[in-house]
Design a protein around this motif. Structure first.
Motif, PDB file in Angstrom:
ATOM      1  N   SER A  93       0.843  -1.192   0.000  1.00  0.00           N
ATOM      2  CA  SER A  93       0.000   0.000   0.000  1.00  0.00           C
ATOM      3  C   SER A  93       0.878   1.243   0.000  1.00  0.00           C
ATOM      4  CB  SER A  93      -0.945   0.016   1.217  1.00  0.00           C
ATOM      5  OG  SER A  93      -0.222  -0.128   2.424  1.00  0.00           O
TER       6      SER A  93
ATOM      7  N   GLN B 246       4.305  -0.698   3.366  1.00  0.00           N
ATOM      8  CA  GLN B 246       3.598   0.582   3.230  1.00  0.00           C
ATOM      9  C   GLN B 246       4.640   1.656   2.976  1.00  0.00           C
ATOM     10  OE1 GLN B 246       0.367   2.154   3.474  1.00  0.00           O
ATOM     11  NE2 GLN B 246       1.555   4.016   3.144  1.00  0.00           N
TER      12      GLN B 246
ATOM     13  N   GLY C 219      -2.820   4.530   2.336  1.00  0.00           N
ATOM     14  CA  GLY C 219      -2.663   3.183   2.865  1.00  0.00           C
ATOM     15  C   GLY C 219      -2.964   2.993   4.339  1.00  0.00           C
TER      16      GLY C 219
ATOM     17  N   LEU D  50      -3.341  -2.572  -2.175  1.00  0.00           N
ATOM     18  CA  LEU D  50      -4.291  -1.539  -1.774  1.00  0.00           C
ATOM     19  C   LEU D  50      -3.933  -0.216  -2.435  1.00  0.00           C
ATOM     20  CD1 LEU D  50      -4.448  -2.412   2.051  1.00  0.00           C
ATOM     21  CD2 LEU D  50      -6.001  -3.189   0.232  1.00  0.00           C
ATOM     22  N   THR D  51      -4.633   0.824  -2.061  1.00  0.00           N
ATOM     23  CA  THR D  51      -4.494   2.157  -2.633  1.00  0.00           C
ATOM     24  C   THR D  51      -3.049   2.639  -2.684  1.00  0.00           C
ATOM     25  OG1 THR D  51      -5.147   4.466  -2.297  1.00  0.00           O
ATOM     26  CG2 THR D  51      -4.965   3.121  -0.348  1.00  0.00           C
ATOM     27  N   GLY D  52      -2.720   3.402  -3.723  1.00  0.00           N
ATOM     28  CA  GLY D  52      -1.387   3.982  -3.826  1.00  0.00           C
ATOM     29  C   GLY D  52      -1.089   4.456  -5.228  1.00  0.00           C
TER      30      GLY D  52
ATOM     31  N   ALA E 289     -10.607   3.085  -3.505  1.00  0.00           N
ATOM     32  CA  ALA E 289      -9.198   3.463  -3.398  1.00  0.00           C
ATOM     33  C   ALA E 289      -9.037   4.978  -3.462  1.00  0.00           C
ATOM     34  CB  ALA E 289      -8.381   2.807  -4.511  1.00  0.00           C
TER      35      ALA E 289
ATOM     36  N   GLU F 292      -7.717  -3.834  -4.273  1.00  0.00           N
ATOM     37  CA  GLU F 292      -8.759  -2.909  -3.852  1.00  0.00           C
ATOM     38  C   GLU F 292      -9.444  -2.293  -5.075  1.00  0.00           C
ATOM     39  OE1 GLU F 292      -9.563   1.153  -1.231  1.00  0.00           O
ATOM     40  OE2 GLU F 292      -7.546   0.281  -1.254  1.00  0.00           O
TER      41      GLU F 292
ATOM     42  N   ALA G 195      -6.542   2.391   5.005  1.00  0.00           N
ATOM     43  CA  ALA G 195      -6.916   1.151   4.324  1.00  0.00           C
ATOM     44  C   ALA G 195      -6.430  -0.063   5.110  1.00  0.00           C
ATOM     45  CB  ALA G 195      -6.359   1.132   2.904  1.00  0.00           C
TER      46      ALA G 195
END
Length: 369
Positions: A186, A213, A190, A305-307, A334, A329, A193
């Motif tokens: 992430s 992360q 993050g 995940l989000t990024g 996101a 995600e 999340a």
């Protein structure tokens, strides 16, 4: 044109921010000296992005952010001090709705603008495309519009439980081996999340979980401490070689990379100096590729995940091609769909799930119902 509102009580910092964006034709900067001045500008200016210092007189950055996210929700990038207190305040800011942060240069600030400037431009451009959840602090926004006066203090909201989320079931990994591993990557957006993914998991979740992360080293320890407080699982920052155990989450130390290796025959997480071959750190690609050297892909679950950027997409595509399982995600939840979107476009995503269903997906794949 990106309308940027830069909020900082330092005249030197405001001047440097102006110099950074002077050559960016598509960014128009307006300045505010403190939180109260910023709030007064919001209704007419309607900025696309706000940069916000945390330490300011009259109204600090967290109090200002709290008001912004309720009264005029907008992507906010925090300026954060590279200290323990700065890390905790930054994580509070992310929980309040800030989409990203940037370490504020100290000392001779003007001497660091060549490094700070490009990063600030990148963060602002990314934030301008960030997605704010439509339900984020919705009750407080409705209360404000209907004449209520109660504003939130500084919530650290706990995600919905697994039972409360809509189920998207995945068939479990059939594997009797003890060497099984979840790998999570992430970046921008993050930390909240990770709250949503890890907090619902039970203390006896049967696989070790390793997380990369993107964060500075000052922040990853505070992140691990915060997650350990929120989660039933034990959460630890990897500051030395650690043997991987079920029921434990291992957070890669910032400003370094993390690799999976073996110590006395057992799988272990090791902090290692960053590799110039990878742009973002801790590197998701490097973490996943190192795991594939020691564990067959069929025994691995990868989660992205989000990024912003594409870290993790190449290695997780290799993981899936080798028989591993991947969860991504979904775009609608996101903050930035850069990393997850890159994995989807590469064909490496098995399941694309809204954030509140990722914990369910992990639970299903690990063989629990």
């Amino acid at each position: 044109m990106i309308r940027l509102l830069a909020v900082d009580d330092s005249a030197l910092m405001r001047r440097l921010i102006g110099e950074v964006f002077a050559g960016e034709a598509d960014v128009e900067v307006t300045f505010a000296k403190n939180g109260l001045e910023a709030l007064a500008l919001l209704p007419e200016l309607k900025p696309h992005v706000i940069t916000l210092d945390i330490q300011m007189p009259q109204m600090d950055g967290l109090a200002c952010l709290d008001r912004i996210m309720i009264e005029h929700p907008c992507p906010v990038v925090m300026f954060s001090a590279l200290t323990g207190d700065g890390a905790r305040e930054t994580l509070d800011a992310l929980s309040l709705g800030a989409v990203d942060f940037i370490p504020k240069p100290g000392g001779a600030i003007s001497l660091k603008v060549d490094v700070f400037g490009p990063l600030l431009v990148e963060k602002v451009r990314s934030a301008s495309g960030a997605r704010l959840g439509g339900t984020h602090r919705l009750a407080e926004r409705v209360r404000l519009k209907t004449g209520g006066t109660a504003l939130a203090g500084r919530p650290l909201g706990r995600p919905r439980s697994v039972a409360a989320a809509a189920r998207t079931r995945l068939s479990p990994v059939v594997d009797d081996s003890v060497e099984r591993l979840v790998l999570i990557g992430s970046s921008t957006g993050g930390p909240p999340a990770l709250d949503a993914v890890l907090a619902p998991l039970p203390a006896d979740f049967p696989w070790p979980i390793v997380v990369a992360q993107h964060m500075p080293a000052t922040f990853t320890g505070a992140l691990a401490t915060r997650l350990d407080r929120l989660c039933a699982l034990s959460v630890r920052e990897v500051v030395r070689p650690m043997v991987l155990e079920p029921g434990t989450v291992y957070i890669a130390r910032g400003d370094a990379d993390l690799i999976i290796s073996r110590r006395s025959g057992a799988l272990a997480a090791l902090p290692t100096p960053t590799s110039a071959a990878h742009r973002w750190h801790p590197s998701v690609d490097r973490m996943v590729d190192s795991a594939l050297e020691h564990v067959s892909a069929e025994r691995l679950i990868g989660v992205l995940l989000t990024g912003m950027g594409d870290d993790g997409a190449a290695a997780l595509s290799r993981l899936k091609a080798g028989g591993g399982r991947t969860i991504v995600e979904a775009e609608e939840t996101a903050v930035v769909w850069g990393m997850p979107g890159a994995l989807v476009r590469s064909g490496g995503a098995e399941a694309v799930l809204p954030l509140d269903q990722v914990a369910n997906g992990l639970t299903d794949l690990a063989g629990r119902s």
